[in-house]
Motif scaffolding. Structure first.
Motif, mmCIF file in Angstrom:
data_model
loop_
_atom_site.group_PDB
_atom_site.id
_atom_site.type_symbol
_atom_site.label_atom_id
_atom_site.label_comp_id
_atom_site.label_asym_id
_atom_site.label_seq_id
_atom_site.Cartn_x
_atom_site.Cartn_y
_atom_site.Cartn_z
ATOM 1 N N MET A 7 -44.967 110.243 16.303
ATOM 2 C CA MET A 7 -45.631 111.793 17.280
ATOM 3 C C MET A 7 -45.148 112.785 17.169
ATOM 4 N N LYS A 8 -44.828 113.164 17.060
ATOM 5 C CA LYS A 8 -44.119 114.657 17.143
ATOM 6 C C LYS A 8 -45.957 114.850 15.522
ATOM 7 N N ARG A 9 -45.312 114.970 14.572
ATOM 8 C CA ARG A 9 -46.580 115.278 13.489
ATOM 9 C C ARG A 9 -47.732 115.410 14.388
ATOM 10 N N VAL A 33 -51.702 104.508 26.574
ATOM 11 C CA VAL A 33 -50.245 105.400 25.606
ATOM 12 C C VAL A 33 -51.340 105.023 24.349
ATOM 13 N N PRO A 34 -50.348 106.156 23.598
ATOM 14 C CA PRO A 34 -51.014 106.740 21.951
ATOM 15 C C PRO A 34 -50.415 105.805 20.762
ATOM 16 N N VAL A 35 -49.393 104.717 21.350
ATOM 17 C CA VAL A 35 -49.356 104.029 20.637
ATOM 18 C C VAL A 35 -49.389 102.757 20.369
ATOM 19 N N GLY A 36 -50.231 102.098 19.025
ATOM 20 C CA GLY A 36 -51.110 100.644 19.488
ATOM 21 C C GLY A 36 -50.777 100.590 18.262
ATOM 22 N N GLN A 50 -49.417 102.187 14.382
ATOM 23 C CA GLN A 50 -50.683 103.674 15.180
ATOM 24 C C GLN A 50 -50.212 104.301 16.070
ATOM 25 N N VAL A 51 -50.319 105.524 15.301
ATOM 26 C CA VAL A 51 -50.277 106.849 16.427
ATOM 27 C C VAL A 51 -51.375 107.412 16.427
ATOM 28 N N SER A 130 -52.681 108.160 13.255
ATOM 29 C CA SER A 130 -51.314 108.702 11.648
ATOM 30 C C SER A 130 -51.348 107.258 10.511
ATOM 31 N N PRO A 131 -51.316 107.026 9.747
ATOM 32 C CA PRO A 131 -50.826 106.289 8.889
ATOM 33 C C PRO A 131 -50.229 104.688 9.508
ATOM 34 N N CYS A 132 -50.918 103.862 9.127
ATOM 35 C CA CYS A 132 -49.926 102.719 9.545
ATOM 36 C C CYS A 132 -48.324 103.445 9.011
ATOM 37 N N PHE A 133 -47.136 102.568 9.602
ATOM 38 C CA PHE A 133 -46.125 102.595 10.306
ATOM 39 C C PHE A 133 -45.747 101.225 10.434
ATOM 40 N N THR A 134 -44.424 100.991 9.922
ATOM 41 C CA THR A 134 -43.403 100.034 10.503
ATOM 42 C C THR A 134 -41.928 100.343 11.228
#
Length: 277
Positions: A7-9, A33-36, A50-51, A130-134
């Motif tokens: 989110m910060k990036r 909400v931007p996170v999914g 991802q964000v 964003s790229p996918c992250f865990t």
């Protein structure tokens, strides 16, 4: 990377484009909400996220939309970010810029939408994915306390297929549909070869949006070094077939008679006793 870092990036990339703009726009967030969930894991148990942030640039005359997009482009170029394919067509009254960060692979675009075509007025927006992250509570722990364990060959292929699939989704900019029978992530054998295959569909879109999505996909494939060709289909619109020479992945994007775009990504599994086609 975790959710907070992503989110910060993403917000930082937005601010880099907007802070120096003149006239100064007001940011209006678009969507919930931007996170999914990461699309590539949508039909599997991956659980990655991802964000995705999108803001409209409001509070300025509609005639400034093109100018704001150009300023966003200039700000990102100064940061060393790369074009997805090429610069926008600035002869177009409503150009679109698609770029990515080279270091951490965030994707962003600056877009103009038409408000009044006769007057040349539009509405500008900026989006970052964003790229996918865990997500992990251990993400802030000392990296030296972890060891990287090599993944089995079939799981490596599955992750490559999911990664390619996620990037294709970013480029298409079409919402994905609920999984149909036969879609999702699977591993299969053909002769002496083994493959990871990820299949999914978009929601129905008009013919114009589908054509534009396929054009964006072709531009992405070509810029990333994929070999691309068109294959005739029963719908009249050709399917897009692309091959990545680096890892042998083949992607097919096929328009369907129901208005959806069906996507298939097939990656060869490379391991002991396994060869690629």
């Amino acid at each position: 990377m975790d959710e907070q870092q992503a989110m910060k990036r993403a917000e930082q990339i937005i601010r880099q484009a907007v802070d120096g703009m003149s006239p100064k726009p007001t940011l209006k967030r678009v969507g919930p909400v931007p996170v999914g969930a990461c699309l590539a894991d949508d039909h599997s148990s991956g659980g990655r996220q991802q964000v995705s942030l999108t803001y409209q640039l409001t509070g300025v005359p509609g005639t400034q939309a093109k100018n704001l997009v150009r300023q966003a482009r200039d700000a990102w170029v100064k940061k060393g970010y790369k074009f997805q394919s090429s610069d926008a067509d600035w002869s177009d009254p409503f150009p679109t810029v698609s770029m990515r960060t080279d270091r951490d692979d965030f994707w962003m675009d600056a877009i103009t939408g038409v408000v009044d075509k006769e007057k040349g007025e539009g509405l500008a927006s900026i989006g970052v994915t964003s790229p996918c992250f865990t997500p992990s509570a251990a993400s802030s722990a000392d990296p030296a306390s972890f060891q990287r364990v090599p993944l089995p060959a079939d799981e490596q292929a599955e992750r490559r297929a999911l990664g390619h699939s996620s990037r294709i989704y970013d480029v298409l900019r079409l919402q994905h549909a609920p999984a149909r029978e036969g879609e999702g992530l699977a591993t299969y054998q053909e002769g002496g070869d083994t493959y990871a295959h990820h299949a999914w569909s978009t929601q129905p879109a008009g013919s114009d949006k589908t054509v534009q999505a396929l054009e964006r996909a072709q531009a992405y494939f070509e810029s990333a070094g994929w070999a691309v060709r068109h294959v005739p289909t029963a719908t009249g619109a050709p399917a897009l077939l692309a091959r990545n020479a680096a890892d042998g992945t083949v992607s097919q994007l096929a328009p369907s008679v129901d208005g959806t775009l069906r996507v298939g990504v097939t990656t060869p599994v490379v391991g002991p006793g396994v060869t690629t086609a």
